[in-house]
Design a protein around this motif. Structure first.
Motif, short mmCIF file in Angstrom:
data_model
loop_
_atom_site.label_atom_id
_atom_site.label_comp_id
_atom_site.label_asym_id
_atom_site.label_seq_id
_atom_site.Cartn_x
_atom_site.Cartn_y
_atom_site.Cartn_z
N UNK A 46 0.43 8.18 56.40
CA UNK A 46 -0.28 6.77 56.59
C UNK A 46 -2.10 6.75 57.00
N UNK A 47 -2.97 6.22 56.19
CA UNK A 47 -3.76 6.69 56.49
C UNK A 47 -5.49 4.93 57.09
N UNK A 48 -5.38 5.64 58.35
CA UNK A 48 -5.33 4.46 59.32
C UNK A 48 -6.73 4.49 59.10
N UNK A 49 -7.50 3.53 59.75
CA UNK A 49 -9.10 3.06 59.53
C UNK A 49 -9.81 3.80 60.96
N UNK A 50 -10.18 4.06 61.03
CA UNK A 50 -11.11 4.78 62.38
C UNK A 50 -11.82 4.31 62.45
N UNK A 51 -12.53 3.58 62.09
CA UNK A 51 -14.39 3.32 61.65
C UNK A 51 -14.10 2.24 63.28
N UNK A 52 -15.21 3.04 64.44
CA UNK A 52 -15.91 2.29 65.38
C UNK A 52 -14.72 2.40 66.47
N UNK A 57 -9.81 2.29 72.96
CA UNK A 57 -8.70 1.63 70.86
C UNK A 57 -8.54 1.73 70.87
N UNK A 58 -8.40 3.50 70.35
CA UNK A 58 -7.71 4.28 69.65
C UNK A 58 -6.07 4.42 70.28
N UNK A 81 -16.28 8.35 62.68
CA UNK A 81 -17.90 8.77 63.33
C UNK A 81 -17.77 10.10 63.67
N UNK A 82 -18.65 10.33 62.13
CA UNK A 82 -19.06 12.40 62.66
C UNK A 82 -19.57 13.00 64.45
N UNK A 83 -19.93 12.15 65.39
CA UNK A 83 -20.01 12.10 66.33
C UNK A 83 -19.17 11.71 67.46
N UNK A 102 -13.73 12.17 58.28
CA UNK A 102 -15.13 11.30 58.69
C UNK A 102 -15.76 10.38 57.42
N UNK A 103 -16.77 9.26 58.33
CA UNK A 103 -17.47 8.70 57.77
C UNK A 103 -18.38 9.66 56.28
N UNK A 104 -19.08 10.19 56.73
CA UNK A 104 -19.74 11.64 55.82
C UNK A 104 -18.85 12.05 54.40
N UNK A 105 -17.24 11.88 55.06
CA UNK A 105 -16.65 12.75 54.79
C UNK A 105 -16.56 13.33 53.07
N UNK A 106 -16.86 13.90 52.39
CA UNK A 106 -16.67 14.32 50.95
C UNK A 106 -15.61 13.56 50.23
#
Length: 208
Positions: A46-52, A57-58, A81-83, A102-106
């Motif tokens: 299961x891929x879960x969207x962790x945006x924000x 919250x997690x 978030x990469x940070x 992460x958001x910036x993951x290639x």
């Protein structure tokens, strides 16, 4: 895949369907079906969207306290978030989540990571794993030092505390006065770095 972003989901669904070559079925699941996700062991991942998501919250939104056994139902977060804080990343690992993207993951690394998790591997950055290994080493060293500082009687008192014994019970068992028990407890708390009886009992469960 569980996310509010349906357009993103469709793109990811098509991409993984192509990359996995039919070896795994790729589905999209509405975010409100969260409970259904953690209770269904039939999915490989299961891929879960962790945006924000922040740490609180997690734990609430992902119901990580009820996370399934990763052997039966692997889960990973993406769009993180990469940070993100080290505490967030540590909680992800401790709650049996198998990977972080992460958001910036290639994209090629995202695909590689998903395939690795499907093969039973974990997928975390070297930075995270290195920090956790260092922390574990430091914690074990600290515990070893604390344990070495405890006398045989103090260890006996600690074990008695963990079993629910009162000061009077300990005094009677060790043939000492209740005031002496209090003195021992003060010294024990100081040596193992706890503030009260409950923390001392938990320390015993974890380390003795």
């Amino acid at each position: 895949m569980a996310s509010h972003n349906l357009f993103q989901n469709k793109l990811l669904q098509a991409m993984f369907a192509s990359e996995l070559g039919g070896a795994h079925q790729v589905d999209m699941v509405a975010i409100q079906d969260r409970e259904d996700i953690v209770e269904r062991p039939s999915w490989d991942l299961v891929l879960w969207d962790g945006y924000g998501l922040n740490l609180e919250e997690m734990n609430v939104k992902l119901r990580l306290g009820d996370a399934p056994d990763p052997i039966e139902q692997a889960m990973a977060l993406f769009n993180v978030d990469p940070d993100a804080s080290a505490a967030f990343e540590r909680q992800v690992i401790e709650r049996c989540i198998r990977g972080i993207f992460y958001l910036n993951e290639p994209l090629d690394r995202f695909i590689k990571g998903v395939k690795a998790i499907l093969q039973g591997e974990l997928w975390f950055s070297r930075k995270i794993t290195s920090k956790i290994l260092v922390d574990i080493h430091y914690r074990r060293s600290s515990v070893a030092v604390a344990e070495a500082m405890l006398t045989a009687r103090e260890k006996k008192i600690l074990i008695a505390i963990s079993s629910g014994a009162s000061n009077s019970d300990i005094a009677e068992e060790c043939f000492i006065s209740p005031n002496t028990v209090k003195t021992h407890l003060y010294n024990i708390y100081k040596k193992i770095g706890v503030k009260n009886r409950m923390e001392a009992a938990l320390w015993v469960v974890r380390y003795l």
